[in-house]
Design a protein around this motif. Structure first.
Motif, PDB file in Angstrom:
ATOM      1  N   MET A   1       0.878  -0.872  -0.072  1.00  0.00           N
ATOM      2  CA  MET A   1       0.002   0.083  -0.006  1.00  0.00           C
ATOM      3  C   MET A   1       0.841   1.253   0.074  1.00  0.00           C
ATOM      4  SD  MET A   1      -2.947   1.335   2.857  1.00  0.00           S
ATOM      5  CE  MET A   1      -3.889  -0.264   2.502  1.00  0.00           C
ATOM      6  N   SER A   2       0.792   2.279  -0.976  1.00  0.00           N
ATOM      7  CA  SER A   2       1.459   3.380  -1.010  1.00  0.00           C
ATOM      8  C   SER A   2       1.129   4.337   0.136  1.00  0.00           C
ATOM      9  CB  SER A   2       1.091   4.168  -2.313  1.00  0.00           C
ATOM     10  OG  SER A   2      -0.338   4.729  -2.219  1.00  0.00           O
ATOM     11  N   ARG A   3       1.906   5.157   0.527  1.00  0.00           N
ATOM     12  CA  ARG A   3       2.017   6.119   1.607  1.00  0.00           C
ATOM     13  C   ARG A   3       0.848   7.142   1.375  1.00  0.00           C
ATOM     14  NH1 ARG A   3       7.046   9.771   2.788  1.00  0.00           N
ATOM     15  NH2 ARG A   3       7.762   7.749   3.356  1.00  0.00           N
ATOM     16  N   ARG A   5      -1.864   6.138  -0.163  1.00  0.00           N
ATOM     17  CA  ARG A   5      -3.288   5.522  -0.099  1.00  0.00           C
ATOM     18  C   ARG A   5      -3.479   5.138   1.601  1.00  0.00           C
ATOM     19  NH1 ARG A   5      -4.728   0.225  -3.591  1.00  0.00           N
ATOM     20  NH2 ARG A   5      -6.731  -0.067  -3.090  1.00  0.00           N
ATOM     21  N   CYS A   6      -2.438   5.010   2.200  1.00  0.00           N
ATOM     22  CA  CYS A   6      -2.410   4.470   3.599  1.00  0.00           C
ATOM     23  C   CYS A   6      -2.857   5.956   4.391  1.00  0.00           C
ATOM     24  CB  CYS A   6      -1.052   4.188   4.041  1.00  0.00           C
ATOM     25  SG  CYS A   6      -0.893   3.746   5.901  1.00  0.00           S
ATOM     26  N   THR A   7      -2.361   6.938   3.796  1.00  0.00           N
ATOM     27  CA  THR A   7      -2.817   8.246   4.623  1.00  0.00           C
ATOM     28  C   THR A   7      -4.178   8.567   4.198  1.00  0.00           C
ATOM     29  OG1 THR A   7      -0.547   9.271   3.999  1.00  0.00           O
ATOM     30  CG2 THR A   7      -2.316  10.828   4.530  1.00  0.00           C
ATOM     31  N   LEU A   9      -6.635   6.302   4.015  1.00  0.00           N
ATOM     32  CA  LEU A   9      -7.308   5.284   4.810  1.00  0.00           C
ATOM     33  C   LEU A   9      -7.273   5.941   6.138  1.00  0.00           C
ATOM     34  CD1 LEU A   9      -8.777   2.714   5.197  1.00  0.00           C
ATOM     35  CD2 LEU A   9      -6.451   1.665   5.194  1.00  0.00           C
ATOM     36  N   LEU A  10      -6.247   6.275   6.484  1.00  0.00           N
ATOM     37  CA  LEU A  10      -5.849   6.593   7.929  1.00  0.00           C
ATOM     38  C   LEU A  10      -7.043   8.030   8.379  1.00  0.00           C
ATOM     39  CD1 LEU A  10      -4.683   6.187  10.861  1.00  0.00           C
ATOM     40  CD2 LEU A  10      -2.853   7.720   9.834  1.00  0.00           C
ATOM     41  N   TRP A 111     -12.521  -0.174   5.596  1.00  0.00           N
ATOM     42  CA  TRP A 111     -11.444  -0.760   4.718  1.00  0.00           C
ATOM     43  C   TRP A 111     -11.821  -1.287   3.399  1.00  0.00           C
ATOM     44  CZ3 TRP A 111      -9.238  -5.010   2.690  1.00  0.00           C
ATOM     45  CH2 TRP A 111      -8.079  -5.136   2.295  1.00  0.00           C
TER      46      TRP A 111
END
Length: 404
Positions: A1-3, A5-7, A9-10, A111
């Motif tokens: 998961m790219s940064r 995308r992770c951001t 989602l968070l 998610w």
């Protein structure tokens, strides 16, 4: 998961948890915990572990919806949530942490929704907005605050429907069809959306296997049917052993339907349709009040359907996706018709909870039908997103606190 995308989602996850926590505190639920009152699924799982299909002391649970047949009491709801709770029943007995299960299902829903939105949307930066609109602006918040038997089934169905769509979009047919079959084991009417899931999977296979003859393509993926066939066999066997009918989960044997009328009938449709279309009531002090029994004002408190209609109209101007433009509205109207033919619209609630079952599928259409040229469609829907979220939050707090 790219940064990135992770951001995204968070951020979406933190926003959801913040609203969820505030709603839980204001409604008196507090932090998620153990359910000991509306715990039909845990009681059923406990009975299975004891080698029983009925509840040993079923007559003592007068507040639960239990089917009654030949002097025995059975849980009348489809059984998949009891499978989910089996490990927890082994650890805690019938007093299981259903509140944690409800929150876990909500986070899994988020998610899967984020993954689905980022796969479908032409502009991934908008994914968080659309996910929060789905989860907070259209009836789901009310359902995921606790693990009561009625709400846990819909919460899990919502989560599993999103999971089925996510896996189908990625071409993972076994997982997609198994999640869909599990959703049917929570809310049997979810079976209606099976053709749409199969169509998505077929499109994925056409892209991955161009030129492959259709019959060979089907034969090479028959293994995808293993999960749903096993689950269907479990449901039907359980139903036969309890009620002698593979399609009877037990609602027909509820005292409510034996006394006041059949569970489904066309004669219920006109009154239920009028209930969904009814405007809010005006209280003595001039304040607007929304129904807390059998829903109401669906056109106001569930704005996702207006968004879906707008997205569908926009899509008519573009070539391609003709099957989805026909299939999704037809299946949704079929599902809605079944709901309107039910004797009740869900009893005590806020946000027309039966309509929540449709929302993952309708939301998928919204994602697919958005124009790729610019972000105007998202900007035009921001007022609806805000309105829906405010109404759902305030209505949820009001109904749980008994303010109307």
């Amino acid at each position: 998961m790219s940064r990135e995308r992770c951001t995204r989602l968070l951020i979406a996850g933190l926003c959801f948890v913040l609203v969820w926590t505030l709603a839980a505190l204001l409604t008196g639920h507090g932090l998620p915990g153990f359910n000991y009152f509306y715990n039909s699924y845990s009681l059923q799982a406990q009975a299975w572990l004891q080698g029983r299909l009925d509840l040993e002391d079923g007559g003592l649970y007068e507040w639960l919806e239990l089917a009654q047949l030949d002097g025995k009491y059975y849980v009348s709801f489809p059984p998949f949530p009891s499978l989910v709770l089996l490990p927890l029943v082994l650890l805690f007995g019938a007093v299981t942490p259903d509140g944690f299960v409800a929150l876990a299902a909500a986070l899994l829903s988020l998610w899967h929704a984020m993954a689905l939105a980022e796969d479908c949307l032409p502009r991934r930066r908008e994914a968080g907005l659309w996910v929060l609109y789905l989860l907070l602006g259209n009836g789901y918040l009310y359902l995921c605050l606790n693990g009561w038997v009625w709400f846990l089934a819909q919460n899990l169905c919502f989560c599993l429907s999103l999971a089925a769509l996510h896996h189908a979009r990625r071409g993972r047919g076994g997982w997609a069809l198994s999640c869909w079959a599990a959703a049917v084991g929570c809310r049997p009417m979810a079976v209606i959306y099976g053709p749409m899931l199969l169509w998505i999977l077929w499109r994925q296979l056409e892209e991955r296997e161009p030129g492959c003859p259709p019959l060979r393509r089907v034969r090479s993926h028959l293994r995808w049917a293993v999960g749903p066939v096993l689950l269907a066999a479990f449901y039907m066997t359980l139903n036969v052993l309890r009620f002698g009918n593979p399609l009877e989960f037990g609602h027909s044997y509820l005292p409510e339907f034996q006394t006041y009328g059949s569970q489904f009938s066309l004669r219920y449709l006109p009154d239920n349709l009028l209930a969904y279309l009814a405007p809010p009531m005006v209280g003595e002090n001039g304040a607007l009040r929304l129904q807390s029994a059998d829903g109401g004002a669906a056109w106001l408190v569930n704005p996702i359907f207006w968004t879906a209609l707008a997205a569908w109209i926009v899509s008519l101007r573009r070539p391609g996706d003709g099957a989805l433009r026909v299939l999704l509205p037809v299946l949704t109207l079929a599902y809605l018709t079944v709901i309107l033919c039910h004797r009740t619209l869900g009893a005590w609630q806020f946000g027309n909870r039966y309509l929540v079952d449709l929302m993952p599928w309708v939301w998928y259409g919204i994602l697919c039908w958005q124009p790729a040229e610019d972000d105007r469609f998202t900007r035009w829907n921001l007022p609806l997103m805000l309105l829906g979220t405010v109404i759902q939050f305030l209505g949820t707090v009001a109904v749980y606190n008994g303010w109307y």
